[in-house]
Design an enzyme around this catalytic site. Sequence first.
Site, PDB file in Angstrom:
ATOM      1  CG  ASP A   1      10.427  39.232  35.424  1.00 11.63           C
ATOM      2  OD1 ASP A   1      10.548  39.119  34.189  1.00 11.63           O
ATOM      3  OD2 ASP A   1      11.097  38.576  36.230  1.00 11.63           O
TER       4      ASP A   1
ATOM      5  NE  ARG B   1       8.914  37.521  29.593  1.00  7.95           N
ATOM      6  CZ  ARG B   1       9.651  37.907  30.637  1.00  7.95           C
ATOM      7  NH1 ARG B   1       9.079  38.121  31.824  1.00  7.95           N
ATOM      8  NH2 ARG B   1      10.951  38.113  30.507  1.00  7.95           N
TER       9      ARG B   1
END
Length: 293
Positions: A107, A173
């Site tokens: 992340d 992402r």
Amino acid sequence: MIPPIANRFVASETSAVALEHVRQLNDRNVAGILNLLGEHYETRPPVRADAAEYRALIRDIARSDLEATISVKPSQFGLDLGGDVFRETLADVVGVAADHGVFVWIDMEDHTTTDATLDAFEALAREHWGGERSASGHGANGAAGGIGVCVQANLRRTREDVERLADVPGKVRFVKGAYDEPADVAYQDADRIDREYRNLLEYAFNHYDDGIAVGSHDPEMIDYAIDRHEEHGTDFEIQMLMGVREDAQTDLAGEYPVYQYVPYGNRWKSYFYRRMTERTENIRFALRAIFGR
């Protein structure tokens, strides 16, 4: 125990129940991205504990027939304690994941962590998956699984980062960005951020070979990505949060790879609070979960 209003967004306090949630997702043709909640540790013990939990989770996934990956946060792996702590902890977990064929997402947190996060991602991607992939999805050194990282369209630097990552053997992402960043490093206007998001996707679908993840609940951005996929043929997947547009997740999974981000753990309160304050739409979802509307 997680109360009903929160368990729409958080799977459980335990990995066993979170894995069962993923099994139910798989029955709907949706894959799972498991995230043990935790961040910004200031001492070593919780870093070690979470890393051990992830290693066990990787082995559980590998023993199962689940379509599941994991996702970790840099500050959860000790970035606030120093870059060396973060790199060592991440490398350990990624090594176990590579041995067991489990994909690892990293992340992205606030802009102060971007350099350390991208550097660690690139180094590990090249170490484990450098060179040409075989048809089985294994890297040049035999490592299975894979690695990915998140980039945020609201940051002014992201276009350069995306160009840098084009030849790295891992997935990226794309999200709009949820952190309250200062104006000198991030765009503040929603329309400008949307424009940047489209531009980044356009570049990625033209230049990326190892896969693109569209981390968005915005139907316009998802449709834009689908159009780019149909135009260029580049592999991509759609990623959404647990508890947000779940009907759309199931519908999209009939045609495209869809992953649901599935958080779990006993540190759920701060995560749930962020979900509630990020968007009024999330509050409406939570109220519907309570009142059945």
